[in-house]
Structures are given as structure tokens and as C-alpha cells.
Design a protein around this motif. Sequence first.
Motif, PDB file in Angstrom:
ATOM      1  N   LEU A 197       7.618  -4.332  -8.653  1.00 39.50           N
ATOM      2  CA  LEU A 197       6.527  -3.599  -8.007  1.00 39.50           C
ATOM      3  C   LEU A 197       6.011  -4.352  -6.782  1.00 39.50           C
ATOM      4  N   SER A 198       6.047  -5.676  -6.859  1.00 46.60           N
ATOM      5  CA  SER A 198       5.531  -6.493  -5.750  1.00 46.60           C
ATOM      6  C   SER A 198       6.323  -6.265  -4.465  1.00 46.60           C
ATOM      7  N   GLN A 199       7.566  -5.800  -4.582  1.00 52.74           N
ATOM      8  CA  GLN A 199       8.386  -5.612  -3.389  1.00 52.74           C
ATOM      9  C   GLN A 199       8.031  -4.368  -2.581  1.00 52.74           C
ATOM     10  N   PHE A 200       7.215  -3.473  -3.139  1.00 49.48           N
ATOM     11  CA  PHE A 200       6.879  -2.299  -2.317  1.00 49.48           C
ATOM     12  C   PHE A 200       5.404  -1.932  -2.365  1.00 49.48           C
ATOM     13  N   THR A 201       4.575  -2.812  -2.907  1.00 42.93           N
ATOM     14  CA  THR A 201       3.138  -2.499  -2.916  1.00 42.93           C
ATOM     15  C   THR A 201       2.276  -3.617  -2.335  1.00 42.93           C
ATOM     16  N   GLU A 202       2.896  -4.737  -1.982  1.00 37.25           N
ATOM     17  CA  GLU A 202       2.115  -5.912  -1.589  1.00 37.25           C
ATOM     18  C   GLU A 202       1.107  -5.634  -0.482  1.00 37.25           C
ATOM     19  N   GLY A 203       1.561  -4.951   0.572  1.00 36.67           N
ATOM     20  CA  GLY A 203       0.693  -4.781   1.731  1.00 36.67           C
ATOM     21  C   GLY A 203      -0.327  -3.648   1.636  1.00 36.67           C
ATOM     22  N   LEU A 204      -0.394  -2.972   0.519  1.00 38.47           N
ATOM     23  CA  LEU A 204      -1.250  -1.779   0.449  1.00 38.47           C
ATOM     24  C   LEU A 204      -2.732  -2.134   0.326  1.00 38.47           C
ATOM     25  N   LEU A 205      -3.563  -1.262   0.912  1.00 38.87           N
ATOM     26  CA  LEU A 205      -5.002  -1.465   0.850  1.00 38.87           C
ATOM     27  C   LEU A 205      -5.483  -1.449  -0.599  1.00 38.87           C
ATOM     28  N   ASN A 206      -5.010  -0.443  -1.346  1.00 36.22           N
ATOM     29  CA  ASN A 206      -5.446  -0.285  -2.739  1.00 36.22           C
ATOM     30  C   ASN A 206      -4.331  -0.596  -3.720  1.00 36.22           C
TER      31      ASN A 206
ATOM     32  N   CYS B  15      -1.653   0.282  -8.372  1.00 37.96           N
ATOM     33  CA  CYS B  15      -0.219   0.560  -8.509  1.00 37.96           C
ATOM     34  C   CYS B  15       0.314  -0.060  -9.805  1.00 37.96           C
ATOM     35  N   VAL B  16       1.210   0.642 -10.455  1.00 39.83           N
ATOM     36  CA  VAL B  16       1.761   0.154 -11.718  1.00 39.83           C
ATOM     37  C   VAL B  16       3.128   0.813 -11.939  1.00 39.83           C
ATOM     38  N   ILE B  17       4.029   0.094 -12.584  1.00 43.07           N
ATOM     39  CA  ILE B  17       5.317   0.709 -12.932  1.00 43.07           C
ATOM     40  C   ILE B  17       5.181   1.405 -14.282  1.00 43.07           C
TER      41      ILE B  17
ATOM     42  N   VAL C  98       5.330  -0.124 -19.272  1.00 42.11           N
ATOM     43  CA  VAL C  98       4.296  -0.194 -18.258  1.00 42.11           C
ATOM     44  C   VAL C  98       4.280  -1.637 -17.757  1.00 42.11           C
ATOM     45  N   VAL C  99       4.580  -1.791 -16.443  1.00 39.13           N
ATOM     46  CA  VAL C  99       4.725  -3.134 -15.887  1.00 39.13           C
ATOM     47  C   VAL C  99       3.777  -3.305 -14.708  1.00 39.13           C
ATOM     48  N   PRO C 100       2.766  -4.138 -14.833  1.00 44.94           N
ATOM     49  CA  PRO C 100       1.843  -4.364 -13.718  1.00 44.94           C
ATOM     50  C   PRO C 100       2.404  -5.375 -12.712  1.00 44.94           C
ATOM     51  N   ALA C 101       1.926  -5.329 -11.474  1.00 45.22           N
ATOM     52  CA  ALA C 101       2.145  -6.417 -10.514  1.00 45.22           C
ATOM     53  C   ALA C 101       1.024  -7.432 -10.743  1.00 45.22           C
TER      54      ALA C 101
END
Lengths: 317, 317
Positions: free
Chosen positions: B125-134, B138-140, B155-158
Motif C-alpha cells: 500500500l505504501s507504494q501508491f498512497t504515500e504522497g496522498l493528503l488523506n 487508505c487500506v488494503i 485487511v492490510v494497513p500501511a
Amino acid sequence: MQVNKQTLTVAIVGAGVIGCSWAAVWVRAGHRVAIFDSDISVLEGIRDRLLRNLRDSVGDPQASLAALEAGVVIHSTLEDAVAAADLVHESVAEKVEVKRELFERLDRVSKPEAILASSTSAIPLSQFTEGLLNRHRCVIVHPATPPHTLPATEVVPAPWTDAAVVERTLSLLEEVGQSPVLVKKDHPGFAMNRLQGALLIEMFRLIEAGVVTAADADKLVTDGFALRWAVVGPLQAIDLNADGGLEEYLARYGDIYDRMAMERHETERFVSPSLARELVKQFRDQLPLEQLEAKRSWRDQRIAKLKRLLAKKDSDR
Amino acid sequence: MQVNKQTLTVAIVGAGVIGCSWAAVWVRAGHRVAIFDSDISVLEGIRDRLLRNLRDSVGDPQASLAALEAGVVIHSTLEDAVAAADLVHESVAEKVEVKRELFERLDRVSKPEAILASSTSAIPLSQFTEGLLNRHRCVIVHPATPPHTLPATEVVPAPWTDAAVVERTLSLLEEVGQSPVLVKKDHPGFAMNRLQGALLIEMFRLIEAGVVTAADADKLVTDGFALRWAVVGPLQAIDLNADGGLEEYLARYGDIYDRMAMERHETERFVSPSLARELVKQFRDQLPLEQLEAKRSWRDQRIAKLKRLLAKKDSDR
Ligand SMILES: NC(=O)c1ccc[n+]([C@@H]2O[C@H](COP(=O)([O-])OP(=O)(O)OC[C@H]3O[C@@H](n4cnc5c(N)ncnc54)[C@H](O)[C@@H]3O)[C@@H](O)[C@H]2O)c1
Ligand SMILES: NC(=O)c1ccc[n+]([C@@H]2O[C@H](COP(=O)([O-])OP(=O)(O)OC[C@H]3O[C@@H](n4cnc5c(N)ncnc54)[C@H](O)[C@@H]3O)[C@@H](O)[C@H]2O)c1
């Protein structure tokens, strides 16, 4: 498929978890069962254990008791138990010396044409049957636990096992409702325990790494893969998981598994290109892509029924 | 367990195998579903695919059609589909650039409190949500295929996912009948595909080594382990396979699996002594040895019912 289904006499040698389960398989199919265990304290409990196995699998307590009364004799000597046997199921301790000594005796005291079948989980048949006079009639018949509940059974010959003995063993198992599979080579751990072992090793690694709890690891299988695999095997399952079948599945997700193979220091990829090609061909011959969607519906309807059954409380039988 | 079960709006982005299956999960539980796919040719087929999923899982064709009519809207823009969503299920192509671009848009066009859930099979998840404001929302939510049939869901959190988002995701999934499992670390392949991968790798190796055919490898699972694992997980299963429970099982059969671990050049044994001790304690706390035999009967009766169901031809529904 046989026209005159013959009533056989099957001797069970070693009446623990597996022996009493094999006994149930043969008795409920109408065969005569003769049981022996070298531990006198075990002999007393056999009736109860076997009756429970019959009840749990047949459902009807009356019929189970009747089958037990009509079909089972418990013997106090090995000789008496195997004298009339057409097939002997050895299910004693998992120790090579114990099996070797027992098979030497069995080879002498049984009818020479009787099949001698071992339930061993992992001891190569060659390690305890090599010196026998009639070693050609020995074969491994390794069940899933317990065989009165689970049909899958691996049949593993030694290099000297007669092809006719293997054939007859496979067809007898089919006749009594098992689902026998021929293991073509004496591979360490055969096939079934290797499959189970691969999964268990991975479960332990995930728990040790703090990724999931033990209960959750079990749940991921119970509420997921197991339902699917009870309806379609793991290979057929991935064939249904992409609209383009196995070929597309491997192209999309193969690298997840290639990475796992690499972690294990395997030099090969997850699946070799030649095996992948062969399997894609097999699957497409069996199920053309235009029928994939219909097969998925069939799978899903069957799984939905399994789930409804499993959701029932034990009280609403 | 919630008293006021709220009707939610769930957006499905990417309406292929997985998206149309997620849609069925939410619709049949009475929620509103908004669907978007970037491929216009896909849009046309959504209704049929979704209706099939509803029918296969709910059983009742009338009710399925009614649920579809009442609960589903197909949108031709992403913005329209996600505008009112409380939860967005992303199920687009398994490519990091595609997911990254999409999540950037989703982060802008969705309500700021909406949960953004990705179905990714293996992309951290860190590879496509890192730069997001919110990014904290985000969660897998990685399903077994297909989720409308199989409840198991990981269910996998960043590192930056809010604990409250994880909790809410887990409880929403429970409410709609899934069986969610928290994957505590972003482990390569998460947990579910690693379990499947371990089994598939071993199957391919056995087939390549000429030990069993592909069809027989599937059969060993379908007619054996899968029936057992649908009732008790693989770990609980081995606890029931020796009269002394897991401890005795490991003492008797652990070396079969230790040898497998060694073949893989693992330095560790199959299961570390400390984990073995902990699991034995857990299992004995849950099930004292005197209750083992009763639990086996329970298992066997349930499996017998599954087998009777599976033995029915599709015509005798
Ligand atoms: N339990 C499993 O999960 C499982 C699965 C498949 C195969 N097996 C194999 O089946 C065999 C039996 O396993 P089990 O779980 O039933 O063990 P168990 O300990 O429950 O039963 C073994 C029985 O054999 C008896 N016995 C020992 N030596 C004997 C001898 N020389 N003559 C007669 N009886 C003797 C013992 O008294 C005992 O009752 C083993 O080879 C094992 O590897 C076990
Ligand atoms: N099939 C499986 O076994 C499985 C299991 C679990 C998770 N997943 C994951 O679920 C996701 C979807 O897989 P699938 O099997 O449903 O694939 P699929 O090819 O069947 O469907 C993907 C859909 O997404 C659409 N799409 C692509 N880019 C898009 C975009 N930018 N915006 C909107 N729609 C877009 C495509 O048109 C297509 O309809 C992937 O991340 C995959 O890894 C798949």
C-alpha cells in the motif's frame, strides 16, 4: 464397476486412530473385518471407537451397530486376525523396526495372495519389505486422517510391487468409496504430506514473523481456500481466477509466487515454462474459455450451498 | 453488533472479476453501490456479471434482480461514482502506476472521510498512497476470489493508516458477512497468497518430478484436506490427528516436515520450539485432551454432511 462384488476379509493390524478408521471404511461397505492390536488395553476400547466412527460417517446409529455386530471380529493374536484376510491394513507405530518385524511375520502368516498394505506416513516401503519372500504384494496405502471421513488416499508401490497388486488396491479402494491416487515414485513424504507440509511451514513462518495470529491463519484457510478447494482443486481454481484462464493468471500473478520460490533459494521459477504450457493446454482442452464463466457459476453455487450447511448450528441437524 | 445499521454508499472502481464480486457483497447486504470502469466495453457487461454473482450467492433470482434494480447505479465518470461514497473499493489492473494515479484522483474527488480500499493482490500500500493528503484512510482489503462466494478477506494497513479506519473496515466487512483477518505487517504477498503459493509451488514440484499427475494433485486436496480444512483449520486439524494432540503430532511427524524445511535450505526447523510450546498451550486451553475425541466426532459428522452435499448431482438441487 465389478459385476460380482465379492465380500472380502480385511485384517486391521494396529487399532489406533487410523486402524479403527480403516475398519469403519471396510465394514460400512459390507466387508468382514478382523482386528488385532498388540496392546491389550487398546483391545477393550476398539468397539466404542469403531462404533463412533461408523455413526459419524454413516449417520444411522442402528445400522452402524448392526454393521459392527455382523462384520467385525476382534482377535487376540495376529495369526488369527490375518489367517483369512484378502487384504491386511498395517496401521501400527510409525517406526521402521516395528514395521519391518511385523511385515516379516505378516509375510509368513497371511495367505500368500493377500495384499499387505501399510498406512505409513513417510517410511519408504523399500525399508521394511525388501527381504520378504512375497514382497511383490506389499504396497503403501496412506490415508488422509481419518479415512472413514476423508476419501483421499495415496497408493505408493515399491520398485518390486506387482502392477496387478497396485491395480487391485486402487480398484478396491474406489469400490469402498475412497478416492485413491497413484503416487508414481517413492518420493520423501509421498505427495499428500508434502502438500500439507508446504502449507503448515508457511503458516508457522507467518505466525513467527508476527504477520497473523495462529487463529487467523486457520481462518484464512477455513473461510476461504478450503471452501473453494472442496469444489475445485487448487490448480483448477487458479484457472478460474482470470478471464483468460491459467495462462492469464500466471502472466498476472506468477511473479508473486516466483518471488516466494526465490526466497527459498530455488533456482527455478514457481512453475517451469514447459509445465505451464502443458497445463494451459490441458485446462483449455477440458474447459474452453467460453465456458469459463459458466464453470465459475457452478463453482459459486456449490460453495454457497456448502456455506449454508456450515452456517447451520449443530442443533439444527 | 451495531444497533443502527446504516445504509452505506460503496463505490466500485474497476468492474472486472473482483469489482463485480465486491459489488454483489455490498448490494446483497442492502447497501447502495455505485460502479465505474474506465473501459466502456466493460460497462455494458456489468449488469449481467453482477446479476449472475447475486444469483449464484443469494440463490433467489427474483430477489437478486430486485436488489440489483434497487441498489446499483453504473456511472460513466469516476467523479460521479465516488461522490457520495463512504467506502471506495479499488479493483483495477494490478499495476502500481495505474493504482498510484487512481488513488491520487480518488483522494481528491472522494469525501475526505471515505475509506479508500484497494483489492491489490501484492502491491504494498505504501507504494501508491504515500504522497496522498488523506493517506490515513487508505487500506488494503484483499479478498479471496471471488469475495461474493468466499468470506476470507485480508485487511492490510500501511504504516500511516488510522487505527480507526482499520477497525471500521474490519467491522463493516463482518457486517456484510465477510470473514476479515488483520494482517499486522506489510509482508510480501501478505498472508493469503503466501499460503496458496506455498501449496501451488509444492504441487508444481511434485508434478514436475513425475510423482503425481496434475489432476491427481488437485484430487488429493479436493477429496482430502479441503473437506477437513473447511471444518477445522490446518493447525487445528493436526491437533486432532494424534490422541495426545498437537504435542504428540509434532513429536511423531515433525521430522517429515523438518526434512522439507531443510530441503529448502531453511536453517530453522519446521516449527520453532517456542512457537510449538505456545501453540500447544493455546490448543490445550481451548480444548482439553479429554474433549479431543468428542471434537473429532463433531468434525467427522460435519465433513460427512459436506460430502453428502457434494455427492449430489447438480440436477438434484
Ligand atoms: N494419525 C495420523 O494423522 C496418520 C495419518 C496417516 C497415516 N498414519 C500412520 O498410521 C499408522 C498408525 O498411526 P495412528 O495415528 O493410528 O497411531 P496410534 O498410536 O493411534 O495407533 C497405533 C496402534 O498400533 C498398535 N501397535 C503398535 N505396535 C503394534 C504391533 N507390532 N502389532 C500390533 N499392534 C501394534 C498400538 O498399540 C496402537 O494401538 C502410522 O504408521 C502412522 O504414521 C497416521
Ligand atoms: N482475480 C483474482 O484472483 C484476484 C484476487 C484478489 C485480488 N485481485 C486484485 O483485484 C484487482 C482487479 O483484478 P481483477 O481480477 O478483477 O482484474 P480484471 O482485469 O478482471 O478487472 C480489472 C478492471 O479494472 C478496469 N480498469 C483498469 N484501469 C482502470 C482505471 N484506471 N479506472 C477504472 N477502471 C479501470 C478494467 O477495465 C477492468 O474491467 C487487481 O489489483 C488484482 O490484483 C485479483
